[in-house]
Design a protein around this motif. Structure first.
Motif, mmCIF file in Angstrom:
data_model
loop_
_atom_site.group_PDB
_atom_site.id
_atom_site.type_symbol
_atom_site.label_atom_id
_atom_site.label_comp_id
_atom_site.label_asym_id
_atom_site.label_seq_id
_atom_site.Cartn_x
_atom_site.Cartn_y
_atom_site.Cartn_z
ATOM 1 N N ALA A 4 -28.786 -25.190 21.975
ATOM 2 C CA ALA A 4 -29.995 -24.901 22.753
ATOM 3 C C ALA A 4 -30.906 -26.119 22.830
ATOM 4 N N CYS A 5 -31.058 -26.824 21.733
ATOM 5 C CA CYS A 5 -31.937 -28.005 21.728
ATOM 6 C C CYS A 5 -31.382 -29.106 22.629
ATOM 7 N N ALA A 6 -30.058 -29.323 22.584
ATOM 8 C CA ALA A 6 -29.449 -30.351 23.433
ATOM 9 C C ALA A 6 -29.548 -29.973 24.906
ATOM 10 N N VAL A 7 -29.291 -28.712 25.227
ATOM 11 C CA VAL A 7 -29.386 -28.253 26.613
ATOM 12 C C VAL A 7 -30.813 -28.419 27.114
ATOM 13 N N SER A 8 -31.784 -28.042 26.317
ATOM 14 C CA SER A 8 -33.185 -28.186 26.706
ATOM 15 C C SER A 8 -33.542 -29.654 26.920
ATOM 16 N N ALA A 9 -33.128 -30.508 25.993
ATOM 17 C CA ALA A 9 -33.476 -31.927 26.069
ATOM 18 C C ALA A 9 -32.892 -32.596 27.311
ATOM 19 N N LEU A 10 -31.711 -32.175 27.750
ATOM 20 C CA LEU A 10 -31.076 -32.788 28.920
ATOM 21 C C LEU A 10 -31.353 -32.039 30.222
#
Length: 188
Positions: free
Chosen positions: A79-85
């Motif tokens: 979730a954090c990676a998807v949000s960041a990108l």
């Protein structure tokens, strides 16, 4: 020639996540193999590959979510990676706790999730879908609308009957049968 994200995901899963032995899965079932996704997801390259694949599917399927999240701990790095990108405005992140906090606010869901929000639920490895189902229930209890469910890997072990309600929204990045086919082909 550059490798596709799908090809690189297989390599990372094969090199860093796949283990053979005698394992007890979260579902309680026994297995002669195990996928430990943390060495893939807690690495910058692996996190970016997974996030790009999910974001590409979100765009292709025209899901238009405003938030991404799921059950701790497997969903957190995804979730954090998807949000960041994610493109502007970035997707908000929410996390469903396995147990509500015993202190402070006592929340079972962390992050901002408002009634009517279109959300994507993510998971690392799905066997029966039980932990994913718990996250889906928490999102619905908060008034969220689940528009997509993504997993790094689906073990294709027969999901819970309740999980069938989301079958048309379930999008694994890789299935166990695909992993096995690629693994056999890579061994020559």
């Amino acid at each position: 020639m550059a490798k596709s994200d799908q090809d690189r995901l297989f390599e990372l899963m094969n090199e860093r996540a796949y283990r053979e032995g005698d394992f007890t899965l979260a579902s309680g079932a026994r297995s002669s193999f195990y996928f430990d996704s943390k060495p893939v997801l807690l690495d910058g390259e692996g996190a970016r590959v997974v996030a790009r694949l999910i974001l590409a599917d979100i765009a292709r399927l025209r899901l238009a979510p405003v938030a991404v999240g799921g059950m701790e701990l497997g969903a957190v790095p995804i979730a954090c990676a998807v949000s960041a990108l994610s493109p502007e405005p970035p997707l908000r992140v929410f996390i469903v706790r396995k147990q509500p906090k015993a202190h402070g606010t006592g929340q079972a869901l962390e992050g901002r999730l408002e009634p009517g929000d279109r959300v994507v639920v993510v998971e690392d490895v799905v066997t029966t879908g039980e932990s994913t189902w718990k996250a889906l229930q928490a999102v619905e209890a908060a008034g969220g609308q689940v528009v997509g469910v993504f997993a790094l890997l689906d073990r294709e072990a027969g999901h819970l009957p309740a999980f069938d309600r989301y079958a048309d929204r379930f999008h694994p990045l890789m299935t166990l049968s695909e992993f096995r086919r690629r693994r056999a082909a890579s061994r020559g």
